[in-house]
Scaffold this motif. Structure first.
Motif, mmCIF file in Angstrom:
data_model
loop_
_atom_site.group_PDB
_atom_site.id
_atom_site.type_symbol
_atom_site.label_atom_id
_atom_site.label_comp_id
_atom_site.label_asym_id
_atom_site.label_seq_id
_atom_site.Cartn_x
_atom_site.Cartn_y
_atom_site.Cartn_z
ATOM 1 N N UNK A 57 0.816 -1.212 0.000
ATOM 2 C CA UNK A 57 0.000 0.000 0.000
ATOM 3 C C UNK A 57 0.852 1.265 0.000
ATOM 4 N N UNK A 58 1.890 1.311 0.813
ATOM 5 C CA UNK A 58 2.758 2.491 0.842
ATOM 6 C C UNK A 58 3.505 2.636 -0.482
ATOM 7 N N UNK A 59 3.999 1.524 -1.018
ATOM 8 C CA UNK A 59 4.716 1.571 -2.301
ATOM 9 C C UNK A 59 3.802 2.039 -3.421
ATOM 10 N N UNK A 89 -7.509 -3.095 -3.518
ATOM 11 C CA UNK A 89 -8.261 -4.265 -3.044
ATOM 12 C C UNK A 89 -7.590 -5.554 -3.504
ATOM 13 N N UNK A 90 -7.105 -5.561 -4.738
ATOM 14 C CA UNK A 90 -6.410 -6.752 -5.251
ATOM 15 C C UNK A 90 -5.170 -7.081 -4.440
ATOM 16 N N UNK A 91 -4.387 -6.061 -4.096
ATOM 17 C CA UNK A 91 -3.200 -6.321 -3.282
ATOM 18 C C UNK A 91 -3.576 -6.647 -1.845
ATOM 19 N N UNK A 92 -4.673 -6.083 -1.348
ATOM 20 C CA UNK A 92 -5.149 -6.457 -0.017
ATOM 21 C C UNK A 92 -5.525 -7.932 0.047
ATOM 22 N N UNK A 93 -6.204 -8.421 -0.967
ATOM 23 C CA UNK A 93 -6.550 -9.850 -1.040
ATOM 24 C C UNK A 93 -5.288 -10.694 -1.151
ATOM 25 N N UNK A 94 -4.301 -10.193 -1.894
ATOM 26 C CA UNK A 94 -3.027 -10.908 -2.009
ATOM 27 C C UNK A 94 -2.391 -11.078 -0.630
ATOM 28 N N UNK A 95 -2.380 -10.012 0.162
ATOM 29 C CA UNK A 95 -1.809 -10.103 1.508
ATOM 30 C C UNK A 95 -2.620 -11.077 2.359
#
Length: 190
Positions: A57-59, A89-95
């Motif tokens: 998220x920061x990146x 949201x896609x990267x949140x699901x990835x995490x």
């Protein structure tokens, strides 16, 4: 001892954020980058799970600020603070998938490959759904949705290649640098 381990992770967190943000600013193939792999790596490796979310998220946010206000400034009126909710949201699901399916102590290349394939596919499906819903380029019909997914296929291949390569580099590097259990040398009697 636990807090020392956590404090030692802060430089790694900052380095990963810098590396991921910089990777989006350097010339590269579209969607070929380390952010998805870093999301999985952070989920598996950071003691504090909020750090796993902080890396992508920061990146993304820092690089979005630079991209949208320097490279693509002519497309926005004034300073652009926004972000693409579908991508985040896609990267949140990835995490979340990384937190649920990857554990540093139970590492397996097969599991990492499966999770990487799955998160790349979910990211593709989610972000292209967002393009279809938010873009006037595609009619809000099944044909329009299929056209949006079809147009995104080259990006899927680049995402998959980048996610697999960078996941292999990050997890492989961690495996290589991990402390090895000491074994006693057995003295042979002659």
């Amino acid at each position: 001892m636990q807090s020392d381990s956590r404090n030692a992770q802060l430089p790694a967190l900052l380095f990963l954020i810098f590396l991921a943000a910089a990777s989006r600013l350097l010339p590269h193939w579209p969607n070929f980058g380390p952010v998805g792999a870093m999301a999985l790596f952070g989920a598996a490796m950071f003691d504090r799970k909020w750090m796993a979310f902080m890396v992508p998220f920061a990146a993304l946010y820092l690089s979005d600020l630079a991209l949208n206000n320097l490279w693509y400034a002519e497309y926005y009126e004034g300073f652009f603070w926004g972000f693409n909710a579908w991508v985040y949201a896609g990267f949140g699901i990835t995490v979340l998938m990384g937190l649920g399916l990857l554990r540093a102590r139970q590492f397996s290349w097969l599991r990492l490959g499966g999770v990487t394939l799955g998160t790349t596919a979910i990211f593709f499906l989610l972000t292209n759904l967002g393009v279809w819903l938010g873009s006037p380029l595609y009619p809000q019909t099944v044909t329009g949705l299929v056209a949006a997914y079809t147009a995104g296929l080259p990006f899927l291949l680049n995402s998959l290649a980048g996610d697999l390569l960078f996941a292999a580099l990050l997890f492989g590097g961690a495996q290589y640098l991990a402390p090895r259990p000491k074994t006693e040398k057995v003295r042979q009697r002659v």
